[in-house]
Design an enzyme around this catalytic site. Structure first.
Site, PDB file in Angstrom:
ATOM      1  N   GLY A 190      -6.046   3.662  -7.860  1.00  0.00           N
ATOM      2  CA  GLY A 190      -6.354   2.412  -7.179  1.00  0.00           C
ATOM      3  C   GLY A 190      -5.505   1.282  -7.724  1.00  0.00           C
ATOM      4  O   GLY A 190      -4.345   1.462  -8.111  1.00  0.00           O
ATOM      5  N   SER A 191      -6.097   0.102  -7.804  1.00  0.00           N
ATOM      6  CA  SER A 191      -5.331  -1.092  -8.146  1.00  0.00           C
ATOM      7  C   SER A 191      -4.870  -1.149  -9.600  1.00  0.00           C
ATOM      8  O   SER A 191      -4.060  -2.021  -9.938  1.00  0.00           O
ATOM      9  CB  SER A 191      -6.147  -2.346  -7.811  1.00  0.00           C
ATOM     10  OG  SER A 191      -6.299  -2.478  -6.417  1.00  0.00           O
TER      11      SER A 191
END
Length: 485
Positions: free
Chosen positions: A217-218
């Site tokens: 993810g981020s």
């Protein structure tokens, strides 16, 4: 001599030669490899005849051997077994070894060549032979805090000393009790093993270093940011597009939204620093498209993606996909599509930034000592890679401080101590609740700990979970356990 007898003689001679060659190969060439096989019952039985060395954390044995009244002589015992199972592994007559029990088996069993003269002395003096003890780098307080903070949620926590690579905490959840596999009642051990294998939560999987790897993810935006800064084309204040949605190139009607479906700045523009602070998906997708797949792949490899690693347990290499089309590249730049990581890899990313761009090789064993407590071997810190320049690392550090001070990572703040960090949420299948992440380090100006936390499927918060609300508070407690008095 007639021809049939001569031929028979040649066949018999050839068979004797083959037998001699095979026995030589087994007894000399393959002997060590066969002895070292985890499931070698003869070796395992011989190892029960003498006291196996202890595995130590902060001066206390978390695995030791106690005298047994049966034919096995010694019983392996795990104190606080589930707490340290990710590190110690198990020692089982049926199922062999795992974890440090496997990686340092030669020392623990006393069979290492470095113990030869000590074994010889024991024979000559009539002393009882004994394996060496192994001191782990894990800190009991940090391990306990990490375990308690993660609780019954599925996931993992890894904490590193960024300056040395020493592993301070290694937590996988759910865990298991190695004592279940160390018993001498083989029927019971087999039943325990089968129950662990059938458990849908997979407690035998060490989520910190293996299993089904996670999309980052981020948190992967740290890699994308590093690639951007290293390229020389971008600075922390460089302007990026940051609209509420972005149409993925090469698609007719596929859009990538920001987390809150709002623009990341006025006029659909934002700075690189602000894009990291608010974790702007559209800005980073555009950035990834501009940099290209090779730049992201190369930067990921400098942090350790795709590299073989042993701590001493083998770590499954993290991966960044090859041959990406434009939509796939945009998604990969924000840690989605087929990007996959271990929590250890994510901790190494933060640790490398914390350490001026230098990623140290992670390790779990500090010292090996004989039964007289004399040091046999010790692990010296070593550089794994130079991921980014010191200047870029400094810029990344300041940007990560902004994430915690003024962005998505405010729940990781520690009063009086500056913290650097990055949150993340990761999609991993249609209809599934997102995994949530936090990674970071503290103190930002003189780092003592780098951490990575993942909570699967949002943990107890479910659909309402985010890296900010669930993972960041766990990371805060772990960092506090290291940096607070």
């Amino acid at each position: 001599m007639n021809t049939p007898i001569r031929r028979l003689g040649l066949v018999v001679a050839a068979m004797f030669c083959a037998l001699l060659l095979a026995s030589t190969m087994i007894q000399f060439v393959q002997a060590k490899a066969l002895n070292d096989k985890p499931g070698n019952r003869r070796t395992m039985l011989a190892s029960y005849a003498k006291e196996r060395g202890s595995i130590i954390v902060d001066g206390r044995a978390v695995a030791d051997s106690q005298p047994s009244n049966d034919d096995y002589k010694w019983q392996r015992r795990y104190n606080q077994g589930p707490l340290y199972a990710a590190a110690t592994g198990y020692f089982s007559f049926i199922y062999g070894t795992s974890g440090v029990e496997r990686g340092y088996n030669a020392y623990l069993s006393g069979s290492s060549d470095k113990l030869f003269y000590r074994r010889l002395t024991d024979i000559l003096t009539g002393k009882t032979p004994q394996g060496a003890s192994v001191d782990l780098t894990i800190k009991a307080k940090v391990q306990q805090v990490a375990t308690q903070a993660l609780g019954k949620q599925k996931g993992a926590v890894v904490a590193l000393d960024p300056k040395t690579g020493a592993i301070l905490a290694l937590v996988t959840s759910p865990s298991y009790d190695p004592n279940l596999l160390a018993g001498h009642d083989m029927t019971k051990v087999q039943n325990n093993w089968n129950a662990l294998l059938k458990d849908p939560d997979n407690p035998l999987v060490n989520r910190t270093i293996g299993g089904n790897l996670y999309p980052p993810g981020s948190t992967f935006k740290l890699v994308t940011t590093a690639a951007a800064l290293q390229s020389g084309k971008y600075q922390p204040d460089s302007e990026l597009p940051g609209p509420a949605t972005m149409k993925l190139p090469g698609t007719s009607n596929t859009y990538l939204p920001t987390d809150d479906n709002r623009p990341c700045g006025p006029g659909d523009k934002t700075s690189l620093t602000r894009a990291l602070a608010v974790s702007c998906n559209t800005a980073y997708a555009s950035l990834g498209l501009d940099l290209g797949g090779n730049a992201l792949r190369d930067q990921a490899s400098k942090f350790g993606f795709g590299m073989d690693l042993s701590i001493p347990m083998s770590v499954t290499p993290s991966t960044f996909p090859s041959e990406l089309n434009q939509p796939q590249l945009a998604q990969s730049a924000i840690g989605q599509y087929d990007v996959r990581v271990t929590p250890l890899q994510v901790a190494m990313m933060s640790a490398g930034i914390a350490n001026g761009g230098k990623v140290m090789r992670p390790y779990l064993v500090q010292t090996v000592r004989d039964k007289n407590l004399d040091v046999i071997s010790t692990t010296d810190p070593s550089t794994f890679s130079q991921a980014v320049s010191s200047d870029v690392a400094s810029q990344l550090r300041d940007m990560m401080v902004g994430v915690v001070d003024n962005g998505t990572g405010t729940n990781a703040r520690i009063p009086g101590i500056q913290v650097a960090g990055k949150t993340g949420t990761a999609e991993h299948g249609k209809g599934k609740i997102q995994h949530v992440w936090f990674t970071g380090f503290a103190p930002a100006n003189d780092p003592k700990v780098a951490v990575a936390v993942i909570v699967e499927n949002g943990g107890t918060a479910g659909q309402e979970a985010s890296g900010a609300s669930v993972a960041a508070p766990i990371a805060k407690k772990v960092m506090e356990a290291v940096v607070s008095p």
